[in-house]
Design an enzyme around this catalytic site. Structure first.
Site, PDB file in Angstrom:
ATOM      1  N   HIS A 194      33.982  46.438  38.367  1.00  0.00           N
ATOM      2  CA  HIS A 194      34.326  45.027  38.519  1.00  0.00           C
ATOM      3  C   HIS A 194      34.272  44.594  39.991  1.00  0.00           C
ATOM      4  O   HIS A 194      33.603  43.613  40.340  1.00  0.00           O
ATOM      5  CB  HIS A 194      35.736  44.813  37.942  1.00  0.00           C
ATOM      6  CG  HIS A 194      36.238  43.413  38.004  1.00  0.00           C
ATOM      7  ND1 HIS A 194      36.190  42.554  36.935  1.00  0.00           N
ATOM      8  CD2 HIS A 194      36.808  42.706  39.007  1.00  0.00           C
ATOM      9  CE1 HIS A 194      36.705  41.385  37.271  1.00  0.00           C
ATOM     10  NE2 HIS A 194      37.091  41.458  38.533  1.00  0.00           N
ATOM     11  N   GLU A 195      34.957  45.327  40.841  1.00  0.00           N
ATOM     12  CA  GLU A 195      35.008  44.928  42.254  1.00  0.00           C
ATOM     13  C   GLU A 195      33.640  45.111  42.912  1.00  0.00           C
ATOM     14  O   GLU A 195      33.279  44.374  43.833  1.00  0.00           O
ATOM     15  CB  GLU A 195      36.103  45.694  43.006  1.00  0.00           C
ATOM     16  CG  GLU A 195      37.517  45.516  42.446  1.00  0.00           C
ATOM     17  CD  GLU A 195      37.981  44.067  42.280  1.00  0.00           C
ATOM     18  OE1 GLU A 195      37.486  43.191  43.022  1.00  0.00           O
ATOM     19  OE2 GLU A 195      38.820  43.805  41.385  1.00  0.00           O
ATOM     20  N   HIS A 211      31.847  41.897  42.383  1.00  0.00           N
ATOM     21  CA  HIS A 211      32.238  40.900  43.392  1.00  0.00           C
ATOM     22  C   HIS A 211      31.518  41.173  44.712  1.00  0.00           C
ATOM     23  O   HIS A 211      31.034  40.257  45.382  1.00  0.00           O
ATOM     24  CB  HIS A 211      33.755  40.961  43.639  1.00  0.00           C
ATOM     25  CG  HIS A 211      34.587  40.269  42.587  1.00  0.00           C
ATOM     26  ND1 HIS A 211      34.421  38.950  42.261  1.00  0.00           N
ATOM     27  CD2 HIS A 211      35.623  40.725  41.820  1.00  0.00           C
ATOM     28  CE1 HIS A 211      35.315  38.606  41.324  1.00  0.00           C
ATOM     29  NE2 HIS A 211      36.045  39.669  41.036  1.00  0.00           N
ATOM     30  N   GLU A 216      33.907  35.498  39.446  1.00  0.00           N
ATOM     31  CA  GLU A 216      34.338  36.335  38.333  1.00  0.00           C
ATOM     32  C   GLU A 216      33.188  36.581  37.358  1.00  0.00           C
ATOM     33  O   GLU A 216      33.115  37.629  36.711  1.00  0.00           O
ATOM     34  CB  GLU A 216      35.511  35.648  37.620  1.00  0.00           C
ATOM     35  CG  GLU A 216      36.365  36.573  36.817  1.00  0.00           C
ATOM     36  CD  GLU A 216      37.071  37.648  37.640  1.00  0.00           C
ATOM     37  OE1 GLU A 216      37.208  37.523  38.886  1.00  0.00           O
ATOM     38  OE2 GLU A 216      37.480  38.655  37.028  1.00  0.00           O
TER      39      GLU A 216
END
Lengths: 499, 499
Positions: free
Chosen positions: B267-268, B271, B297
């Protein structure tokens, strides 16, 4: 409290927040920042420093200081008088430097640091030479900004020395250093000619993670509180205060150099103890820091050498170290270890030098930076001048610049000028200071041999740490010893140790 | 370049340096800062934010913007028009907030964060309740500052939403969420009633250092460049941009929850890919950041879910994971693993929720923060309201607040209001975005099954990342899909996946 004083305190507290912010940016840059973060980090540091500088020299600060200086001294608490004195000093000195120049110099510094890190690894002085030349130019410009009025100087290095070690001058230090040198040179000669202790075991293989485990344990055992700090790896170890409860140390470990990590950690712990011991009432103000480079260094060197290289210290710690590195140290006795870490031998690296030759390393740098500032030495000629001085003063010649003039970070993240005298001031005062502690508590060495540092910590806190910057260096030295800074106690200590 | 534009760019570049400085202070606070650093860190963050805010709203900035807005659009580069639009927006919005209020709120935030960290560990909502109450008060005051002129609102949460997700409103999102909810609730019900895949292996013992080794390797393999970033541990994972070449990710590892670290890291990384892919010409300007919470997101969720929970992804990575944790995963086939990580089951923790229930977690928070801001829910009553909603919406009731309303950092380091809608916007757009990528390159899934992400990276960079903040969310969505934000592609994706 008088409104002018209150307003000044609020303004300087904000400046202190900005100063610590810069320290966070710098700590991160020196420990964890990824490789490509350099460029923008330089801009960030320069931006915050520029704002801090602009805020410090605002005319309103000058007016408030003038109002406050008119208040009757008797109506002020001792702490407030100390605050006003230091605030006045910071304002007056900063006002000499134009903000745009300051920002440019700072940006240059962070660029230079990055180039140095790579140049040192690659042993490539040429890569960093043009940056150093520019640093000399900026540093000399700083000198010139100070060359008038109350801050006119005799030598261009004087303003830089005054910044780091208030009350000291190039001329005064030359006299002091000459006296020290007269005694050290024959002592080095005599000790080098003696039969040398074995040191083979110091360059055996000590895995880096195992070293870090020991170094964290060691710092904790010396009294370093990990709730109020942490220890990280860096190129050139330093201590930094990011808050009253956030005083960090850094170290470096070399797989085949046991001493590097050990004495870096003890040294930086000493710096940290000073900052962590400042009176809570001074924290968050400009008085809440160690007072000068030299006094700070006296505390790190006291722990590193007078404590950390003593027989008593290793009586307690050596069994732990030996157990931690059972393979590497199984054939080494406490006596051999203690003699090994105290071997006197002219060498190339300042931070690894023994206590006797160390100050000769400092004097080489002191003289060279004076020459760079004077213009009598060009940046590009530094390696040759450096190597020649090592050959003439210490009898050793660096085979590479990485082992020579690239070894220290100072000229590559700071000014040229005023960067090194603090180390020798520190060595000298560390002996005066430890003498005073032993006079008050003759049982300190015995306690150390039991791993108990409580009496020493308490004495140092009471007599040095708690004052922060409320006493200037010479006031502190006189209050503690009844004398001025002097080489005699240091030389007497070496005499006792090596007799 | 027109002098007004040049001057504006220099001013906003300085502001950007200050913004990144705050991000360094925050990154350090959330990763490495020692326990007792909290108090002074709060003051530092507040000091720098206050200065940045004061500098942003200086009358000179308003005058420069007015001059620049008078320049003929045709004489400006597209990039400059985008810059002026965003600069005007930032100036106008910041001008609504008094600097002293801003500083106070920020200081309160950092205090609250520290209390939350401890309260969460100790499962002690009462410790943090008075802080949350104050946060609601501050957040409502922010709303009220915006309730006039062009920024007058229908719901007090509107200004907070506009900050994070420009162009969105409380009412608009309520409509969108209601439509989504209508489809999700029966889908959850249906999927929960199916025979459940085994998941026992996900809570076996996975040592933390071994997990970190794998997570670093995984991030690198996904294309995260450790020369331009790093990965650290924290309480609540986040990504932060500290410079064009310094975009850091954080993760957390739980010894008995394999998914936590795996999907945090993916997830990160998503980003980070966004920030690292912005056009170099926008870097160092206010356009050099992802454009909104929702669009950001969409990129993290695209990597986490559409890529990171796909069969193709684990076809490549599962053998590596299995080899790394040979003991724990020896009896688990690829098929079992893939089904296990995609199990649909109503649960308590948002960040660990499956893709189907996830948006129900978001809607609970969205509704509760709206109620807190309206004043119809008191901070002290949050745990009961939270638990009731979990019971009614998801059929599960938290046994502790640590597993309930204390789980997310958002209300404890930020405002109340506008903190969560971005997650659902992101989920919806991630599906629209991935559909567009697959339409352009139908071979992407096959490449993923070979561990090759190059086509996907290139497409995302070209179509999303490089624009930074030069296109506003709705412009970007329309440009990419020819449509507005819509739940249909996301629901269709779930339908395909779980059919």
């Amino acid at each position: 409290m008088h409104p002018a004083l209150q307003s000044l305190k609020a303004r300087f507290a904000e400046l202190d927040d900005l100063r610590r912010t810069v320290s966070v940016l710098h700590w991160d840059m020196s420990t964890h920042m990824p490789q490509d973060g350099t460029g923008s980090r330089g801009r960030m540091i320069a931006a915050v420093e520029k704002i801090a500088h602009e805020k410090l020299i605002e005319p309103a600060v000058g007016e408030l200081l003038e109002t406050a200086s008119g208040l009757p001294a008797a109506t002020l608490a001792a702490e407030d008088r100390a605050f006003l004195r230091l605030a006045q000093r910071q304002f007056a000195r900063a006002s000499k430097i134009p903000p745009a120049f300051k920002a440019e110099f700072l940006h240059h510094m962070t660029e230079t640091y990055d180039v140095w890190v790579h140049a040192r690894k690659a042993n490539d002085f040429n890569a960093v030479a043009p940056f150093l030349e520019k640093t000399v130019m900026y540093s000399r410009a700083v000198s010139d900004y100070f060359n008038s009025g109350e801050t006119a100087w005799v030598h261009p290095m004087d303003p830089h020395i005054e910044d780091a070690d208030p009350g000291m001058t190039t001329a005064g230090l030359r006299t002091l250093f000459a006296a020290l040198r007269r005694e050290l040179v024959p002592l080095v000669k005599e000790l080098s000619s003696r039969e040398q202790p074995r040191t083979d075991f110091l360059s055996r293989v000590y895995s880096k993670p195992r070293q870090m485990e020991f170094l964290n344990w060691l710092a904790r055992h010396l009294g370093y509180d990990f709730n109020r700090g942490r220890q990280d790896l860096t190129y050139h170890p330093f201590m930094t205060k990011l808050g009253a409860g956030d005083v960090r140390i850094t170290t470096r470990v070399d797989e085949t150099n046991l001493c590097d990590g050990l004495f870096s950690t003890i040294h930086e712990s000493g710096h940290a103890f000073y900052e962590l011991g400042i009176a809570p009432g001074l924290e968050g103000t400009i008085l809440g820091y160690g007072v000068s480079a030299g006094i700070h260094e006296s505390q790190s060197r006291l722990w590193e050498n007078l404590v950390g290289r003593s027989r008593e210290f290793w009586t307690y710690f050596y069994p732990h170290l030996q157990a931690h590195f059972a393979d590497a140290l199984q054939d080494v006795s406490l006596d051999e270890f203690h003699r090994g870490i105290n071997r006197v031998q002219p060498s190339l690296i300042r931070t690894e030098a023994d206590e006797v030759t160390y100050n000769l390393h400092v004097m080489i740098r002191f003289d060279l930076e004076a020459q760079l500032l004077e213009g009598s030495l060009k940046a590009k000629d530094l390696p040759a001048a450096w190597n020649d001085r090592y050959e003439s003063d210490l009898g050793v010649r660096p085979a590479s610049d990485a082992q020579g003039c690239l070894q220290d970070v100072h000229w590559f993240y700071g000014s040229v000028g005023g960067m090194f005298q603090g180390y020798t001031i520190g060595n000298l005062f560390s002996a005066q200071c430890f003498d005073a502690a032993l006079k008050a508590h003759p049982d300190i060495p015995e306690a150390i041999s039991r791993g108990d540092f409580s009496t020493l910590h308490a004495w140092l806190k009471e007599n040095i740490y708690r004052h922060g910057s409320s006493l200037f260096p010479q006031e502190l030295i006189r209050q503690l010893t009844g004398q001025d800074l002097s080489p005699a106690p240091f030389l007497a200590y070496l005499g006792r140790k090596y007799s």
